[in-house]
Scaffold this active site. Structure first.
Site, PDB file in Angstrom:
ATOM      1  N   ASP A 263       0.840  -1.201   0.000  1.00  0.00           N
ATOM      2  CA  ASP A 263       0.000   0.000   0.000  1.00  0.00           C
ATOM      3  C   ASP A 263       0.871   1.245   0.000  1.00  0.00           C
ATOM      4  OD1 ASP A 263      -2.087  -1.618   0.195  1.00  0.00           O
ATOM      5  OD2 ASP A 263      -2.932  -0.765   2.045  1.00  0.00           O
TER       6      ASP A 263
ATOM      7  N   GLU B 138       3.940   1.671  -1.183  1.00  0.00           N
ATOM      8  CA  GLU B 138       4.514   1.934  -2.511  1.00  0.00           C
ATOM      9  C   GLU B 138       3.441   2.532  -3.433  1.00  0.00           C
ATOM     10  OE1 GLU B 138       7.815  -1.466  -3.342  1.00  0.00           O
ATOM     11  OE2 GLU B 138       5.912  -2.167  -2.522  1.00  0.00           O
ATOM     12  N   PHE B 139       2.211   1.970  -3.345  1.00  0.00           N
ATOM     13  CA  PHE B 139       1.113   2.473  -4.179  1.00  0.00           C
ATOM     14  C   PHE B 139       0.840   3.945  -3.865  1.00  0.00           C
ATOM     15  CE2 PHE B 139      -3.258   3.525  -5.098  1.00  0.00           C
ATOM     16  CZ  PHE B 139      -3.483   2.946  -6.346  1.00  0.00           C
ATOM     17  N   ASP B 140       0.736   4.240  -2.566  1.00  0.00           N
ATOM     18  CA  ASP B 140       0.400   5.618  -2.180  1.00  0.00           C
ATOM     19  C   ASP B 140       1.485   6.604  -2.603  1.00  0.00           C
ATOM     20  OD1 ASP B 140      -2.035   4.908  -1.150  1.00  0.00           O
ATOM     21  OD2 ASP B 140      -1.257   4.542   0.860  1.00  0.00           O
TER      22      ASP B 140
ATOM     23  N   SER C 291     -13.677   7.318  -1.594  1.00  0.00           N
ATOM     24  CA  SER C 291     -12.481   6.847  -0.937  1.00  0.00           C
ATOM     25  C   SER C 291     -12.075   7.888   0.114  1.00  0.00           C
ATOM     26  CB  SER C 291     -11.448   6.714  -2.036  1.00  0.00           C
ATOM     27  OG  SER C 291     -10.260   6.324  -1.523  1.00  0.00           O
TER      28      SER C 291
ATOM     29  N   GLU D  54     -11.259   6.157  14.386  1.00  0.00           N
ATOM     30  CA  GLU D  54     -11.674   4.747  14.274  1.00  0.00           C
ATOM     31  C   GLU D  54     -10.540   3.941  13.680  1.00  0.00           C
ATOM     32  OE1 GLU D  54     -14.915   4.573  11.524  1.00  0.00           O
ATOM     33  OE2 GLU D  54     -16.130   5.834  12.808  1.00  0.00           O
TER      34      GLU D  54
ATOM     35  N   LYS E  96      -8.875   1.695  10.883  1.00  0.00           N
ATOM     36  CA  LYS E  96      -9.081   1.522   9.439  1.00  0.00           C
ATOM     37  C   LYS E  96      -8.889   0.030   9.165  1.00  0.00           C
ATOM     38  CE  LYS E  96      -7.835   3.528   4.987  1.00  0.00           C
ATOM     39  NZ  LYS E  96      -8.063   2.337   4.225  1.00  0.00           N
TER      40      LYS E  96
ATOM     41  N   ASP F  26      -8.605  -3.461   7.400  1.00  0.00           N
ATOM     42  CA  ASP F  26      -8.001  -3.789   6.103  1.00  0.00           C
ATOM     43  C   ASP F  26      -8.822  -4.891   5.435  1.00  0.00           C
ATOM     44  OD1 ASP F  26      -6.295  -3.655   4.030  1.00  0.00           O
ATOM     45  OD2 ASP F  26      -4.618  -4.659   5.012  1.00  0.00           O
TER      46      ASP F  26
ATOM     47  N   ARG G  45     -18.111  -2.057  -3.330  1.00  0.00           N
ATOM     48  CA  ARG G  45     -17.881  -0.691  -3.772  1.00  0.00           C
ATOM     49  C   ARG G  45     -17.793  -0.590  -5.297  1.00  0.00           C
ATOM     50  NH1 ARG G  45     -13.051   3.364  -2.031  1.00  0.00           N
ATOM     51  NH2 ARG G  45     -11.703   1.921  -3.141  1.00  0.00           N
TER      52      ARG G  45
ATOM     53  N   GLU H 275     -16.822  -2.592   6.522  1.00  0.00           N
ATOM     54  CA  GLU H 275     -15.692  -3.292   5.917  1.00  0.00           C
ATOM     55  C   GLU H 275     -15.809  -4.783   6.226  1.00  0.00           C
ATOM     56  OE1 GLU H 275     -13.837  -1.160   4.336  1.00  0.00           O
ATOM     57  OE2 GLU H 275     -11.865  -2.065   4.013  1.00  0.00           O
TER      58      GLU H 275
ATOM     59  N   TYR I  57     -19.421   1.121   9.762  1.00  0.00           N
ATOM     60  CA  TYR I  57     -18.939   2.425  10.235  1.00  0.00           C
ATOM     61  C   TYR I  57     -19.705   3.621   9.680  1.00  0.00           C
ATOM     62  CZ  TYR I  57     -16.081   1.534   6.050  1.00  0.00           C
ATOM     63  OH  TYR I  57     -15.650   1.198   4.804  1.00  0.00           O
TER      64      TYR I  57
ATOM     65  N   LYS J 234      -2.259   6.306   7.652  1.00  0.00           N
ATOM     66  CA  LYS J 234      -1.920   4.901   7.428  1.00  0.00           C
ATOM     67  C   LYS J 234      -0.601   4.538   8.095  1.00  0.00           C
ATOM     68  CE  LYS J 234      -3.250   3.029   3.377  1.00  0.00           C
ATOM     69  NZ  LYS J 234      -3.532   2.863   2.009  1.00  0.00           N
TER      70      LYS J 234
ATOM     71  N   CYS K 132      23.281 -27.278  -8.359  1.00  0.00           N
ATOM     72  CA  CYS K 132      22.356 -27.693  -7.299  1.00  0.00           C
ATOM     73  C   CYS K 132      23.131 -27.816  -5.981  1.00  0.00           C
ATOM     74  CB  CYS K 132      21.718 -29.033  -7.672  1.00  0.00           C
ATOM     75  SG  CYS K 132      20.724 -29.713  -6.338  1.00  0.00           S
TER      76      CYS K 132
ATOM     77  N   CYS L 212      23.183 -31.812  -5.064  1.00  0.00           N
ATOM     78  CA  CYS L 212      23.827 -32.878  -5.840  1.00  0.00           C
ATOM     79  C   CYS L 212      24.861 -32.353  -6.828  1.00  0.00           C
ATOM     80  CB  CYS L 212      22.768 -33.708  -6.568  1.00  0.00           C
ATOM     81  SG  CYS L 212      21.983 -32.821  -7.920  1.00  0.00           S
TER      82      CYS L 212
ATOM     83  N   CYS M  67      16.713 -28.195 -10.804  1.00  0.00           N
ATOM     84  CA  CYS M  67      17.789 -29.174 -10.836  1.00  0.00           C
ATOM     85  C   CYS M  67      17.235 -30.331 -11.671  1.00  0.00           C
ATOM     86  CB  CYS M  67      18.134 -29.654  -9.431  1.00  0.00           C
ATOM     87  SG  CYS M  67      19.139 -31.156  -9.471  1.00  0.00           S
TER      88      CYS M  67
ATOM     89  N   CYS N 102      19.033 -36.715  -7.095  1.00  0.00           N
ATOM     90  CA  CYS N 102      19.209 -35.586  -6.185  1.00  0.00           C
ATOM     91  C   CYS N 102      18.401 -35.841  -4.905  1.00  0.00           C
ATOM     92  CB  CYS N 102      18.747 -34.317  -6.902  1.00  0.00           C
ATOM     93  SG  CYS N 102      18.754 -32.869  -5.876  1.00  0.00           S
TER      94      CYS N 102
END
Ligand code: IVH
Length: 693
Positions: A34, A36-38, A83, A113, A115, A117, A136, A173, A236, A323, A417, A420, A435, A441
């Site tokens: 999340d 990285e997304f944000d 959102s 409250e 959040k 997930d 949604r 949720e 909620y 967050k 490997c 082996c 392998c 093996c």
């Protein structure tokens, strides 16, 4: 940044974010966190602010992420499902408070409250009766998942008399408890092992966290299956023509009094300091919650002030979410080792200096494959960040390059490997190394015997994995055909060393008379196991339970399968080129041929019994089906399959219909009628599973 550069970056970010939205909302299989997304979204928003004319009309910064699914009836939301703006910083929260105070013209009260997930749901009640539950979707319209939501025991179907409006919508949720997730994901893992998938395929197919599991579950067509995967819900928000209370806090208390689960961790706060304290306290305690949360939602308490503040295109001005970053820790990469699976698939593992993370000690992290090591650009002894973003296996999310020694070497993927010494292979287009030494093996050989004795294969319970490993290490068995040559004299009094994975130690055990007799009896009984399970037990790559059944039905005996051509195998319905290649390759090996010869001599079932070869079963007895839409096989073939398995085909939808098999391009009227009569819809795949399991 000039305009051209901005355009390129905006286009790129828009496309990336759309694809991440699709993976998150539709496939329930996100590939980035999340956070990285944000960060990507924030970058897009700030570029769009500088160059508003470059903003795409359907930019992820102004459109809610989800999509609707084809197979559900779609319902338009009476009030759009928006959102929330979000932040990861206390300073931005102060900015939010300042904005709100300025717009409201006075200090305001907030409610904090959790959040949750999970996935947003909107449930409509009429005269106290649950009428409809809708996801949604894209915020404007969503999927009608009423039947699935009705399986959630904490959601009332009928409210007791109370002071609720005749018609209202309540939003909340849906989520899965962490314990339920672990139990069901472990079960799924076992099923996948049994079906013959290797470690990498399994980790791809397993749900990454409770949220994905809940989302995958809610989108299933068969409510009976949904009921087997318990979900839960916190509500909620209440929407009604006339607000049900003056403040949000009062509305939550009212909803609780009507019988709705609203959670018990919300708090009224009068200042930003109180809000920050709440955030900190919950952060310290959130590991102990039975469900995942990813932050705190802060809402203006008074509804009149909420109304005055209003909305931007996508989010309310009266609420924001803070967050939490996924929990991460910094530690040292000590070594990359390689695990060899039963099928020879190699999984690289990062061995780390132990570090505490979210209440447990982390010593290892999966590196998945060579591409992942390349993506992380890992060097020996690197300082690495490990994260446990709701996922079971921790992963390395980044490297602190500033701590890297200039002398450190880049991690290069193993060439041989570790077990082996055979040179590893990687087929073009595949991420995983193998392998190829499947007949020499050690972990592959032990793994194959373990698979052979498994419950859904030859079911030699009395043996067990540890005994198999012990017998292998003593040199008493090298492959599964050796099992049938074991004698009482060979086993009695034998001292076996067994590795105990949990304690990471080895223990010694002496085989006593009772266990020896049990083992020998189990082996003897396995000679009655039907051919299709024997075929599965052989452990041919990509031949799971279902494929084994198909091959057994088509070829009837192992002798015929052993000499079958690639073309004949791949012409069987749902058996592709890759599977055919694996089967041909397996039987081309002299070692495998010899093993099969020995099994045959031992009296294993290498032919279908007469009753099995007709393919008839009574799996669908008493059930009626309606087939509608376009499928990968013809409708007539599908109908024949229904009859073959004892089911009945009908021509129209009625209350007594057991299942509607829904294909592509199925008419909306049929969908609606089936939904009104609460007839379970199943896909072709789900039907195939019904007859093949
Ligand atoms: S209030 C106008 N409260 O977070 C939006 N949302 O990022 C009102 N969520 O779509 C949403 N816990 O799925 C609200 N206590 C909570 C929440 C919550 C989780 C989710 C919800 C929403 C998303 C927004």
């Amino acid at each position: 940044m000039n305009e051209l550069e901005a355009k390129i970056r905006i286009d790129e970010l828009t496309a990336q974010l759309k694809s991440h939205n699709y993976r998150y909302y539709v496939l329930s299989q996100p590939v980035i966190s999340d956070f990285e997304f944000d960060m990507l979204l924030k970058e897009l928003e700030s570029l769009e602010k500088l160059f508003p004319h470059l903003q795409h009309p359907d930019s992820p910064s102004i459109q809610v992420g989800g999509e609707i699914t084809k197979t559900f009836v779609q319902v338009k939301h009476k009030y759009p499902m928006l959102s929330l703006g979000n932040t990861y910083s206390a300073d931005e929260l102060r900015d939010f408070d300042e904005r709100v105070t300025k717009l409201a013209g006075k200090k305001v009260e907030y409610v904090c409250e959790l959040k949750y997930d999970g996935l947003a749901i909107s449930i409509t009640y009429e005269k106290g009766k649950l009428l409809r539950a809708v996801t949604r979707g894209d915020g404007i319209q969503g999927d009608d998942v009423t039947n699935n939501v009705k399986t959630i025991s904490s959601i009332p179907h009928q409210l007791a008399p109370g002071d609720y409006p005749d018609y209202f919508e309540i939003r909340g949720e849906i989520f899965m408890h962490k314990k339920t997730f672990e139990r069901l994901n472990n079960k799924l893992r076992e099923e996948l092992i049994v079906k013959g998938f290797d470690d990498n395929e399994i980790s791809e197919k397993l749900y990454k966290n409770p949220r994905n599991f809940a989302s995958g579950t809610l989108k299933m067509q068969d409510s009976a299956e949904v009921a087997n995967r318990p979900l839960d819900c916190f509500l909620y928000f209440v929407y009604a023509e006339v607000p049900v209370a003056e403040t949000h806090e009062m509305a939550l208390n009212k909803a609780a009094s009507w019988g709705f689960p609203v959670g018990n961790h919300f708090k009224r706060c009068d200042s930003i300091e109180e809000i920050l304290q709440f955030i900190e306290r919950v952060d310290a305690e959130r590991d102990q919650l039975s469900y995942d949360i990813d932050g705190i939602v802060i809402k203006v308490n008074n509804y009149q002030i909420q109304d005055e503040l209003g909305f931007t295109a996508k989010t309310p001005r009266w609420a924001i979410s803070y967050k939490y970053k996924a929990q991460s820790a910094l530690t040292k990469l000590e070594e990359v080792t390689y695990q060899v699976g039963r099928t020879g698939a190699i999984t690289p593992v990062a061995n780390l200096t132990p570090v505490m993370l979210a209440g447990t000690t982390v010593k290892r992290a999966s590196l998945y494959n060579a591409d992942e090591i390349e993506r992380l650009d890992l060097y020996e002894c690197d300082a690495v960040y490990v994260e446990k973003g709701g996922e079971i296996i921790p992963k390395i999310t980044g490297v602190d390059v500033s701590q890297r020694s200039p002398m450190a070497n880049k991690i290069t993927y193993a060439k041989h490997c570790p077990e082996c010494g055979t040179e590893l292979m990687r087929k073009s287009g595949e991420a995983v190394h193998y392998c190829p030494n499947d007949t020499g093996c050690k972990p592959q050989l032990i793994g194959k015997i373990e698979h052979f004795i498994g419950r859904k294969a030859m079911n030699i319970e009395s043996l067990g994995s540890e005994t198999v490993a012990g017998l292998y290490h003593k040199g008493i068995i090298k492959n599964y055909a050796d099992l049938y040559e074991l004698t009482y004299e060979m086993l009695i009094g034998l001292e076996l060393e067994t590795y105990q994975e949990k304690k990471e130690t080895t223990a010694k055990r002496t085989l006593q008379e009772k266990s020896v007799l049990n083992i020998l009896q189990g082996i003897e009984l396995s000679k009655q196991v039907p051919f299709e399970r024997v075929l599965f037990a052989l452990g041919i790559r990509m031949v799971g339970e279902t494929v084994a059944k198909k091959l057994a039905k088509h070829f009837v005996s192992l002798d015929k399968l052993m000499i079958a051509s690639h073309d004949e195998i791949s012409s069987i319905y749902e058996i592709g080129e890759k599977i055919a290649e694996q089967v041909v390759q397996f039987f081309a090996s002299d070692k495998n041929k010899l093993i099969c010869e020995r099994l045959k001599r031992a009296g294993i079932q290498f032919e279908l019994q007469a009753w099995e070869s007709t393919g008839k079963t009574n799996k669908l007895e008493g059930k009626s089906f309606l087939v509608s839409g376009v499928f990968t096989i013809s409708r007539d073939d599908l109908k024949q399959l229904i009859e073959l398995h004892g089911g009945r085909n009908v021509g129209s939808i009625s209350k007594s219909l057991s299942y509607l098999i829904a294909g592509d391009k199925m008419g909306p009227e049929k969908l609606k009628k089936a939904s009104d009569l609460k007839i379970p819809l199943i896909t072709e795949e789900e039907f195939m599973r019904m007859i093949n399991e």
